[in-house]
Design a protein around this motif. Structure first.
Motif, PDB file in Angstrom:
ATOM      1  N   PRO A 146      65.793 -49.483  77.513  1.00 44.71           N
ATOM      2  CA  PRO A 146      66.794 -48.776  78.109  1.00 44.71           C
ATOM      3  C   PRO A 146      67.099 -49.004  79.043  1.00 44.71           C
ATOM      4  CG  PRO A 146      64.420 -48.699  77.901  1.00 44.71           C
ATOM      5  CD  PRO A 146      64.583 -49.657  77.788  1.00 44.71           C
ATOM      6  N   PHE A 147      67.922 -48.703  79.932  1.00 40.01           N
ATOM      7  CA  PHE A 147      68.696 -48.781  81.124  1.00 40.01           C
ATOM      8  C   PHE A 147      69.336 -47.590  81.451  1.00 40.01           C
ATOM      9  CE2 PHE A 147      71.140 -51.329  78.343  1.00 40.01           C
ATOM     10  CZ  PHE A 147      73.040 -51.123  78.501  1.00 40.01           C
ATOM     11  N   LEU A 148      69.244 -45.849  81.041  1.00 34.93           N
ATOM     12  CA  LEU A 148      70.301 -45.365  81.189  1.00 34.93           C
ATOM     13  C   LEU A 148      68.598 -44.123  80.660  1.00 34.93           C
ATOM     14  CD1 LEU A 148      72.324 -43.506  83.245  1.00 34.93           C
ATOM     15  CD2 LEU A 148      73.827 -43.793  80.693  1.00 34.93           C
ATOM     16  N   SER A 149      69.122 -42.851  81.155  1.00 39.61           N
ATOM     17  CA  SER A 149      67.818 -41.726  80.295  1.00 39.61           C
ATOM     18  C   SER A 149      69.393 -40.407  80.993  1.00 39.61           C
ATOM     19  CB  SER A 149      66.300 -41.967  80.899  1.00 39.61           C
ATOM     20  OG  SER A 149      65.860 -41.040  80.193  1.00 39.61           O
ATOM     21  N   ASP A 150      68.704 -39.449  79.934  1.00 38.41           N
ATOM     22  CA  ASP A 150      69.173 -38.301  79.809  1.00 38.41           C
ATOM     23  C   ASP A 150      67.992 -37.475  81.340  1.00 38.41           C
ATOM     24  OD1 ASP A 150      67.137 -38.125  78.058  1.00 38.41           O
ATOM     25  OD2 ASP A 150      68.169 -35.576  77.498  1.00 38.41           O
ATOM     26  N   SER A 151      68.119 -36.299  81.389  1.00 39.52           N
ATOM     27  CA  SER A 151      67.697 -35.203  81.842  1.00 39.52           C
ATOM     28  C   SER A 151      65.950 -35.543  81.486  1.00 39.52           C
ATOM     29  CB  SER A 151      68.149 -34.464  82.518  1.00 39.52           C
ATOM     30  OG  SER A 151      68.257 -33.384  81.476  1.00 39.52           O
ATOM     31  N   THR A 152      65.920 -35.167  80.667  1.00 40.94           N
ATOM     32  CA  THR A 152      64.759 -35.082  79.471  1.00 40.94           C
ATOM     33  C   THR A 152      63.946 -35.292  79.219  1.00 40.94           C
ATOM     34  OG1 THR A 152      65.040 -34.871  77.048  1.00 40.94           O
ATOM     35  CG2 THR A 152      66.044 -32.893  79.290  1.00 40.94           C
ATOM     36  N   GLY A 153      64.212 -36.630  78.873  1.00 48.45           N
ATOM     37  CA  GLY A 153      63.714 -38.271  78.798  1.00 48.45           C
ATOM     38  C   GLY A 153      63.822 -38.494  76.875  1.00 48.45           C
ATOM     39  N   ASN A 154      64.510 -37.727  76.176  1.00 46.29           N
ATOM     40  CA  ASN A 154      64.005 -37.801  74.916  1.00 46.29           C
ATOM     41  C   ASN A 154      65.260 -38.865  74.402  1.00 46.29           C
ATOM     42  OD1 ASN A 154      62.280 -34.932  74.892  1.00 46.29           O
ATOM     43  ND2 ASN A 154      64.319 -33.772  74.563  1.00 46.29           N
ATOM     44  N   TYR A 155      66.741 -38.590  75.432  1.00 46.26           N
ATOM     45  CA  TYR A 155      66.998 -39.687  75.007  1.00 46.26           C
ATOM     46  C   TYR A 155      67.426 -40.696  76.269  1.00 46.26           C
ATOM     47  CZ  TYR A 155      68.022 -36.337  71.697  1.00 46.26           C
ATOM     48  OH  TYR A 155      67.844 -35.199  70.738  1.00 46.26           O
ATOM     49  N   SER A 156      67.565 -42.480  75.860  1.00 40.45           N
ATOM     50  CA  SER A 156      68.449 -42.996  76.250  1.00 40.45           C
ATOM     51  C   SER A 156      69.054 -44.102  75.787  1.00 40.45           C
ATOM     52  CB  SER A 156      66.612 -44.603  76.962  1.00 40.45           C
ATOM     53  OG  SER A 156      66.075 -43.930  77.741  1.00 40.45           O
ATOM     54  N   LEU A 157      69.918 -44.657  76.976  1.00 42.88           N
ATOM     55  CA  LEU A 157      70.912 -45.797  76.390  1.00 42.88           C
ATOM     56  C   LEU A 157      70.631 -47.379  76.850  1.00 42.88           C
ATOM     57  CD1 LEU A 157      73.657 -46.430  75.992  1.00 42.88           C
ATOM     58  CD2 LEU A 157      73.762 -46.417  77.833  1.00 42.88           C
ATOM     59  N   GLY A 158      70.904 -47.863  75.315  1.00 42.23           N
ATOM     60  CA  GLY A 158      70.208 -49.390  76.026  1.00 42.23           C
ATOM     61  C   GLY A 158      70.448 -50.590  75.020  1.00 42.23           C
ATOM     62  N   PHE A 159      70.051 -51.634  75.047  1.00 41.44           N
ATOM     63  CA  PHE A 159      69.756 -52.858  74.281  1.00 41.44           C
ATOM     64  C   PHE A 159      69.294 -52.162  72.754  1.00 41.44           C
ATOM     65  CE2 PHE A 159      70.502 -55.217  78.193  1.00 41.44           C
ATOM     66  CZ  PHE A 159      71.989 -54.993  78.149  1.00 41.44           C
ATOM     67  N   LEU A 160      69.536 -52.453  71.646  1.00 41.28           N
ATOM     68  CA  LEU A 160      68.795 -52.165  70.594  1.00 41.28           C
ATOM     69  C   LEU A 160      68.682 -53.566  69.809  1.00 41.28           C
ATOM     70  CD1 LEU A 160      67.708 -49.802  68.964  1.00 41.28           C
ATOM     71  CD2 LEU A 160      69.130 -50.003  67.636  1.00 41.28           C
ATOM     72  N   ARG A 161      67.638 -54.150  69.696  1.00 40.69           N
ATOM     73  CA  ARG A 161      67.354 -54.961  68.381  1.00 40.69           C
ATOM     74  C   ARG A 161      67.887 -54.871  66.973  1.00 40.69           C
ATOM     75  NH1 ARG A 161      65.263 -60.115  69.894  1.00 40.69           N
ATOM     76  NH2 ARG A 161      63.823 -59.827  71.934  1.00 40.69           N
ATOM     77  N   THR A 189      88.133 -46.944  80.119  1.00 36.88           N
ATOM     78  CA  THR A 189      88.228 -46.009  80.596  1.00 36.88           C
ATOM     79  C   THR A 189      88.608 -46.567  81.429  1.00 36.88           C
ATOM     80  OG1 THR A 189      86.115 -45.907  80.645  1.00 36.88           O
ATOM     81  CG2 THR A 189      86.587 -44.457  79.352  1.00 36.88           C
ATOM     82  N   SER A 190      88.459 -45.863  83.149  1.00 42.23           N
ATOM     83  CA  SER A 190      88.610 -46.037  84.718  1.00 42.23           C
ATOM     84  C   SER A 190      87.695 -44.993  85.301  1.00 42.23           C
ATOM     85  CB  SER A 190      90.011 -46.230  85.216  1.00 42.23           C
ATOM     86  OG  SER A 190      90.463 -46.154  86.544  1.00 42.23           O
ATOM     87  N   GLY A 191      86.545 -44.917  85.027  1.00 39.46           N
ATOM     88  CA  GLY A 191      85.728 -43.761  85.560  1.00 39.46           C
ATOM     89  C   GLY A 191      84.694 -44.174  86.850  1.00 39.46           C
ATOM     90  N   ASP A 192      84.679 -43.322  87.530  1.00 36.85           N
ATOM     91  CA  ASP A 192      83.527 -43.604  88.133  1.00 36.85           C
ATOM     92  C   ASP A 192      81.889 -43.544  87.686  1.00 36.85           C
ATOM     93  OD1 ASP A 192      84.917 -42.785  90.039  1.00 36.85           O
ATOM     94  OD2 ASP A 192      85.179 -41.494  90.226  1.00 36.85           O
ATOM     95  N   ARG A 193      81.090 -42.817  86.737  1.00 32.95           N
ATOM     96  CA  ARG A 193      79.767 -42.589  86.181  1.00 32.95           C
ATOM     97  C   ARG A 193      79.481 -42.565  85.271  1.00 32.95           C
ATOM     98  NH1 ARG A 193      75.505 -38.408  87.295  1.00 32.95           N
ATOM     99  NH2 ARG A 193      77.208 -36.414  86.010  1.00 32.95           N
ATOM    100  N   VAL A 194      78.704 -42.389  84.873  1.00 33.58           N
ATOM    101  CA  VAL A 194      77.833 -42.437  83.247  1.00 33.58           C
ATOM    102  C   VAL A 194      77.134 -42.198  82.798  1.00 33.58           C
ATOM    103  CG1 VAL A 194      77.230 -44.031  81.474  1.00 33.58           C
ATOM    104  CG2 VAL A 194      79.464 -45.177  82.534  1.00 33.58           C
ATOM    105  N   TRP A 195      76.601 -40.726  82.272  1.00 38.27           N
ATOM    106  CA  TRP A 195      75.419 -40.453  82.150  1.00 38.27           C
ATOM    107  C   TRP A 195      75.236 -40.550  80.979  1.00 38.27           C
ATOM    108  CZ3 TRP A 195      74.611 -35.039  81.853  1.00 38.27           C
ATOM    109  CH2 TRP A 195      75.678 -34.593  81.367  1.00 38.27           C
ATOM    110  N   LEU A 196      74.486 -39.411  79.978  1.00 37.84           N
ATOM    111  CA  LEU A 196      73.533 -39.472  79.112  1.00 37.84           C
ATOM    112  C   LEU A 196      73.006 -38.272  79.086  1.00 37.84           C
ATOM    113  CD1 LEU A 196      73.177 -40.464  76.399  1.00 37.84           C
ATOM    114  CD2 LEU A 196      71.112 -41.235  77.292  1.00 37.84           C
ATOM    115  N   SER A 197      73.983 -36.988  78.432  1.00 37.07           N
ATOM    116  CA  SER A 197      73.079 -35.445  78.484  1.00 37.07           C
ATOM    117  C   SER A 197      71.912 -35.184  77.533  1.00 37.07           C
ATOM    118  CB  SER A 197      74.630 -33.824  77.812  1.00 37.07           C
ATOM    119  OG  SER A 197      74.197 -34.544  76.198  1.00 37.07           O
ATOM    120  N   ASN A 198      71.641 -34.029  77.982  1.00 38.76           N
ATOM    121  CA  ASN A 198      70.412 -33.463  77.136  1.00 38.76           C
ATOM    122  C   ASN A 198      70.163 -33.213  75.583  1.00 38.76           C
ATOM    123  OD1 ASN A 198      71.012 -31.122  76.881  1.00 38.76           O
ATOM    124  ND2 ASN A 198      69.287 -29.960  78.955  1.00 38.76           N
TER     125      ASN A 198
END
Ligand code: NAG
Ligand code: NAG
Ligand code: NAG
Ligand code: NAG
Ligand code: NAG
Ligand code: NAG
Ligand code: NAG
Ligand code: NAG
Ligand code: NAG
Length: 494
Positions: free
Chosen positions: A50-65, A122-131
């Motif tokens: 994982p390298f990005l998590s939501d505020s609860t820790g229930n979900y993460s964005l990452g590399f999946l093998r 896109t041309s954004g400033d920030r990536v985040w993950l909702s709960n």
């Protein structure tokens, strides 16, 4: 003056978090990615990094093998390790230090030496993950505007509050099945032939319109998985035009449900109990009603399971025909040859949804298919005179009592040879399994009964697989069918 400092500090923290602590605990995974972020898969991460998590820790964005050597950029439900979204299902990258994910305004997964596998453009400033697992790319103006969100590009899963519209589709992870919306219905489609466009519809749920009607000209319908435990279909109002309630209907628990289009073509709902996902809903309940539960040229008999249409091939070998003989059509000069297989007492599992032509006799139905090089086969219902023609390789037929239902199936020439090969393979397999059984039996005898109590014994796998299925095999029939190791265990047990 403040802003650059904050950014600088955030970056430092990010750098720290991603380089040394990302594998340690989910809580140390950052909750946003800013421009300049880069990550590379670590050789030691076994399944998910994982390298990005939501505020609860229930979900993460990452590399999946995937398949040990490949890599997908995915959002994973952390407690269960279930992927709920995949960025690049059709273009997997390699799990190597050449591969990287970076955010330069676009979230990108690329191998700088070869190619870009996926980009959010896109041309954004920030990536985040909702709960609720929605991955969003924002512009940091006031108020923040969402430029891109994963909820608009689902893979095989629909999460609570996610808006499933006519512009989106769910696709099973094997790429075979999809879910799309029609004017007033949800449809499930199978892609049995790469040459036929929209696919074969095999399940259709039309709006019941109990409380509101679908009215022409008031815009397309959309579907939302409601936190109260139902799949609601809406048009332009807040009153649903249709409600499919789940077992957990009106049970509390915001964010505890998901729906997935499975690899066997079923649509299933799941409820998170706090420790695992339990089955909450399924569109298709009978095993034989699935689009192809026994594979190509297979026969599904309710209560009896799978066999092969030709009676010669053993379905226990895993399949009834070789896949390479089973694509395209008979129109080319080199692939026009075929033999014919006839079988009585069979019908198509989703014939109510198929087109047909009324014909006076079985002969007429067969001739029509014979004369058409895109036709793979036909099923004739004598009582009604309906002739159903198939323009894709033969899938699983359902066994019915009515012997006047007759199927006519083309088998690609050479496929006969193929089935001999398969037959030979089966003989080899059975031989090997017998030797194995003998060996195991001998071992068993030698080591006494103690081992038996702790071992594979007692048909434990079979019980697990069939559990909750009630003979229909509601849970995991796909696995049961596909895995040779399950079969050999069963063979040993006999
Ligand atoms: C993983 O490997 C299996 C068996 O080799 C193959 O059938 C499957 O398509 C692969 N999956 C992906 C996503 O490539
Ligand atoms: C981000 O990187 C991609 C891939 O290298 C590139 O195509 C794109 O132009 C870059 N975007 C910006 C804003 O630099
Ligand atoms: C999830 O986020 C929403 C707002 O986006 C918030 O109202 C809700 O309390 C959050 N739930 C949890 C469990 O953090
Ligand atoms: C879902 O999408 C449709 C079509 O884009 C839109 O009309 C509707 O307002 C959306 N509903 C919700 C709850 O976001
Ligand atoms: C739906 O749209 C129609 C016309 O566009 C409008 O007359 C009607 O009031 C709308 N219904 C709701 C519940 O918004
Ligand atoms: C999300 O996290 C909360 C708090 O840890 C937990 O109670 C809840 O069960 C989790 N939900 C899911 C779907 O994992
Ligand atoms: C297949 O075998 C079953 C019994 O084993 C028999 O009743 C049936 O007629 C056979 N079908 C064909 C097409 O040979
Ligand atoms: C098929 O139907 C026709 C008339 O509907 C009937 O005469 C014929 O006997 C039927 N054939 C069989 C095999 O049942
Ligand atoms: C051949 O069959 C396909 C569907 O199976 C149908 O669309 C097409 O019209 C048929 N062609 C002829 C010449 O009947």
């Amino acid at each position: 003056m403040d802003r650059p400092l904050i950014n600088w500090v955030t970056r430092l923290i990010l750098l720290y978090a991603t380089t040394c602590c990302s594998l340690v605990r989910a809580t140390t995974t950052p909750q946003e990615l800013l421009r300049g972020f880069t990550a590379t898969p670590s050789p030691s991460a076994s399944s998910f990094q994982p390298f990005l998590s939501d505020s609860t820790g229930n979900y993460s964005l990452g590399f999946l093998r995937v398949n040990r050597t490949q890599l997908a950029l995915a959002v994973v439900h952390v407690p269960s390790s279930e992927p709920v979204w995949t960025a690049n299902p059709d273009g997997l990258a390699r799990w190597s230090d050449q591969t990287r994910v970076f955010f330069n305004g676009s979230l990108v997964i690329a191998d700088p030496h070869t190619r870009v596998f996926w980009s959010s453009d896109t041309s954004g400033d920030r990536v985040w993950l909702s709960n609720t697992s929605n991955l969003q790319i924002e512009k940091l103006d006031q108020p923040h505007s969402v430029l891109w969100q994963s909820f608009q590009f689902p893979s095989d899963t629909l999460m609570e509050t996610q808006n499933f519209t006519t512009a989106t589709s769910l696709v099973s992870s094997n790429g075979l099945y999809s879910m799309r919306l029609g004017f007033d219905y949800i449809g499930l489609y199978a892609e049995f032939n790469e040459r036929s466009g929209t696919g074969q519809i095999y399940w259709k749920h039309k709006a019941l319109e109990a409380k509101a009607e679908v009215i022409e000209g008031q815009g397309p319908i959309y579907v939302v998985l409601n936190p109260d435990g139902f799949l609601g279909m809406y048009q332009n109002g807040s009153t649903p035009v249709d409600v499919q309630s789940f077992s957990s209907f009106q049970q509390p628990g915001y964010g505890n449900r998901r729906v997935r289009l499975e690899q066997d073509g079923n649509l299933k709902g799941y409820y998170w109990t706090g420790s695992n996902w339990v089955l909450d809903y399924q569109a298709i309940s009978g095993h034989c009603e699935l689009p192809s539960p026994c594979g190509s040229y297979g026969l599904c008999q309710p209560g009896k399971g799978c066999s092969c249409l030709d009676n010669k091939t053993d379905h226990n070998s895993g399949r009834c025909t070789s896949p390479e003989k089973n694509s395209g059509d008979f129109c080319g000069r080199d692939d026009g040859k075929y033999t014919v297989l006839r079988s009585s007492g069979v019908e198509l599992p989703y014939k109510e949804l198929m087109g047909y032509e009324q014909m006076a006799s079985l002969d007429q139905c067969e001739s029509a298919c014979h004369a058409n090089c895109t036709c793979w086969g036909a099923v004739y219902t004598n009582s009604s005179g309906f002739c159903y023609m198939l323009d894709y390789p033969i899938q699983t037929l359902v066994g019915v009592g009515d012997e006047t239902n007759v199927g006519y199936f083309k088998v690609r020439e050479g496929a006969g040879k193929g089935s001999v090969e398969v037959g030979y393979g089966v003989a080899m397999l059975v031989g090997a399994v017998l030797v194995l059984c003998l060996g195991v039996g001998l071992g068993w005898y030698k080591f006494g009964r103690r081992w038996r109590r702790r071992g594979v014994g007692g048909g434990g796998y079979g019980e697990e697989e069939g559990g909750g299925g009630g003979g229909g095999g509601a849970v995991g029939p796909y696995k049961e069918m596909g895995s040779a190791s399950f079969r050999s265990i069963e063979l040993c047990e006999r």
